[in-house]
Design a protein around this motif. Structure first.
Motif, mmCIF file in Angstrom:
data_model
loop_
_atom_site.group_PDB
_atom_site.id
_atom_site.type_symbol
_atom_site.label_atom_id
_atom_site.label_comp_id
_atom_site.label_asym_id
_atom_site.label_seq_id
_atom_site.Cartn_x
_atom_site.Cartn_y
_atom_site.Cartn_z
ATOM 1 N N PRO A 86 0.850 -1.198 0.000
ATOM 2 C CA PRO A 86 0.000 0.000 0.000
ATOM 3 C C PRO A 86 0.888 1.251 0.000
ATOM 4 O O PRO A 86 1.831 1.348 0.799
ATOM 5 C CB PRO A 86 -0.791 -0.102 1.310
ATOM 6 C CG PRO A 86 0.011 -1.017 2.180
ATOM 7 C CD PRO A 86 0.743 -1.956 1.270
ATOM 8 N N TYR A 118 -9.358 2.682 3.215
ATOM 9 C CA TYR A 118 -8.943 1.884 4.374
ATOM 10 C C TYR A 118 -9.776 2.129 5.630
ATOM 11 O O TYR A 118 -9.564 1.479 6.657
ATOM 12 C CB TYR A 118 -7.465 2.160 4.691
ATOM 13 C CG TYR A 118 -6.534 1.810 3.553
ATOM 14 C CD1 TYR A 118 -6.347 0.485 3.168
ATOM 15 C CD2 TYR A 118 -5.845 2.806 2.863
ATOM 16 C CE1 TYR A 118 -5.482 0.159 2.122
ATOM 17 C CE2 TYR A 118 -4.980 2.495 1.816
ATOM 18 C CZ TYR A 118 -4.815 1.179 1.442
ATOM 19 O OH TYR A 118 -3.975 0.852 0.413
ATOM 20 N N THR A 142 -4.019 -5.089 4.311
ATOM 21 C CA THR A 142 -3.307 -5.674 3.160
ATOM 22 C C THR A 142 -2.316 -6.744 3.559
ATOM 23 O O THR A 142 -1.883 -7.542 2.719
ATOM 24 C CB THR A 142 -2.549 -4.580 2.380
ATOM 25 O OG1 THR A 142 -1.537 -4.005 3.232
ATOM 26 C CG2 THR A 142 -3.499 -3.488 1.907
#
Length: 521
Positions: A86, A118, A142
């Motif tokens: 990310p 997020y 993630t």
């Protein structure tokens, strides 16, 4: 002329665009891989338009795992995993920071975009708490640590440099915001902040003191900019085209490119680099011009110089300083050197190993004459569109031996100086003389000194060598006597050209040349 169909990435700062649309690219990916795999938190200061944004964009593509963009580049043989992380990319370059809320708005806008992806904690109300929350959730969601890239971290600070209240407001905001990057370390894979300056004594990074500042480290000296070898390897067809357009040989073109655009040294032990913006534009326009300098007039630097009452003659001739006086920008009105260096108008030209002092000077002719031309209207009656006329006439008169016309024109020039520009100190007059003779150096061999060990000015033309000595409230006779007694003519005794001694009286009362005497050797 070559029919060039190769695409030059002028103004393109996105690595993916450059690669997908087949623009020319100077391969920096070996350094990208090394930095990504040998460390985590980095800081780099470089002048504007030097490739910082493109470098960050390259890191972004690498950490997003876009392997296809790197085909044929050095990193292709170095990277084996191509993981996707990310990436939080903050660009502070594209805003006008004139009010406290402007910085808050742009940071909040970035945070809002990331929070849409997020999520956001209900108790996260400050910019720093929101930033920390986004980093933590991005990592947790993630399963990969987060990459944070900050482009032009100091843009708000630079725009507020003359507004101390606003500057302090921005400093407090950024200190808290960037401080998150230390407390969130376990969630971070890589952090890279870039800017023009490294601020000191304003504590922007006091909560982020683990940054690896690579701005003056030899292994990273060429990460932005173009080396001579890269210039030849990547742009030989463009160099040949430029040669033909300007009726030069290939080697002459390289020499002209070097004198005009090379010479930036960001470490005393590393090779110099060319300004990439000027290089690309010279290829595109098929001529040598002041491309980089014209993109941003350094008005704030001139204001800083005037406030500091800094002796311009020292600056224009090269200045020897310890690294502590230029590596970081300190809020010191009496020392404008750090900001001038970090803005790209001065660079490292030499290093004294014994005393650990650096010689700072203009990197090349583009910056040298661009900076002096920009200074002239602040110190003399010449406007930008007058300079070519004045300097051209001065040189023509000396080339033909018409020193009387030269001195008469110089007298008329000083007569036009507005009273408010002139503080009637000897140094102010000397600075004006200095600028005039330095500008003449673009077109003829002209030297001007501020020390007492040499004549005030020497101008060499194909037929004549002129040795000038100026006296403020002294006599022309004393000036000529000094030329003889100090041995100013000795270097020219064996020269075939006619040597002309010129002693000039300068009156503080009339603020002008009052009398001169000439002797021909």
């Amino acid at each position: 002329m070559y029919d060039l169909m190769r695409k030059l990435p002028i103004g393109i700062q996105t690595f993916e665009d450059i690669r997908r649309k087949n623009y020319l690219y100077v391969d920096k990916t070996a350094l990208v891989w090394r930095m990504a795999n040998m460390g985590k938190p980095y800081f780099l200061s470089r002048p504007r338009r030097f490739g910082k944004s493109l470098l960050l964009s390259t890191f972004e593509s690498y950490f997003l795992g876009k392997k296809e963009l790197f085909e044929g580049l050095a990193i292709e043989k170095m990277e084996t995993e191509w993981k996707e992380y990310p990436v939080l990319h903050i660009d502070l370059n594209a805003e006008k920071y004139d009010k406290p809320e402007k910085l808050n708005e742009i940071l909040s806008n970035h945070l809002t975009q990331w929070e849409l992806k997020y999520g956001k904690g209900i108790d996260e109300r400050t910019l720093s708490s929101r930033f920390g929350g986004v980093i933590r959730r991005a990592c947790e969601q993630t399963g990969q640590q987060v990459v944070v890239l900050v482009d032009e971290y100091d843009k708000p600070l630079l725009q507020a440099i003359n507004n101390l209240e606003l500057l302090d407001d921005y400093r407090q905001t950024l200190k808290a915001f960037y401080g998150v990057l230390k407390s969130a370390d376990r969630y971070l894979r890589f952090v890279f902040l870039t800017g023009v300056t490294k601020f000191s004594q304003v504590s922007v990074f006091s909560d982020l003191n683990q940054l690896n500042d690579i701005s003056m480290k030899p292994p990273y000296a060429t990460v932005c900019g173009i080396t001579r070898q890269e210039l030849v390897d990547t742009f030989t067809p463009e160099l040949k085209n430029l040669s033909e357009a300007n009726q030069l040989t290939f080697e002459e073109t390289l020499q002209k490119m070097t004198a005009t655009y090379d010479g930036y040294h960001f470490c005393e032990f590393a090779e110099g680099v060319f300004n990439p913006f000027s290089v690309l534009n010279s290829f595109d326009g098929c001529k040598f011009d002041s491309y980089w300098f014209q993109t941003g007039t350094p008005t704030f630097l001139v204001e800083l110089l005037q406030k500091s009452e800094y002796d311009l003659r020292t600056l224009l001739s090269g200045i020897e300083v310890p690294v502590s006086s230029f590596a970081e920008y300190k809020m010191d009105v009496n020392n404008p050197i750090p900001l001038i260096y970090q803005s790209g108008y001065l660079t490292i030209k030499d290093y004294d190993r014994e005393f650990q002092n650096y010689l700072l000077d203009f990197p090349n002719d583009e910056v040298r004459y661009g900076f002096m031309n920009f200074l002239v209207p602040f110190y003399t009656p010449m406007k930008n569109n007058d300079q070519g006329f004045y300097i051209g006439k001065f040189i023509q008169e000396l080339r033909t031996g018409d020193y009387e016309a030269f001195l008469t024109r110089l007298e008329a020039f000083f007569a036009g100086i507005p009273y408010e520009l002139n503080d009637q100190t000897e140094r102010h007059y000397q600075v004006i003389f200095y600028l005039v003779f330095k500008l003449m150096g673009q077109f003829t061999e002209a030297e001007v000194r501020s020390s007492r060990g040499r004549a005030d000015a020497v101008v060499k033309t194909p037929k004549y060598i002129y040795v000038f000595e100026f006296k403020l409230n002294g006599t022309a006779e004393e000036a000529l006597k000094q030329i003889d007694e100090k041995g100013y003519l000795i270097p020219y005794k064996v020269d075939h050209r006619e040597v002309v001694k010129i002693g000039v009286e300068f009156s503080a009362e009339s603020r002008n040349l009052s009398r001169w005497l000439v002797e021909i050797k």
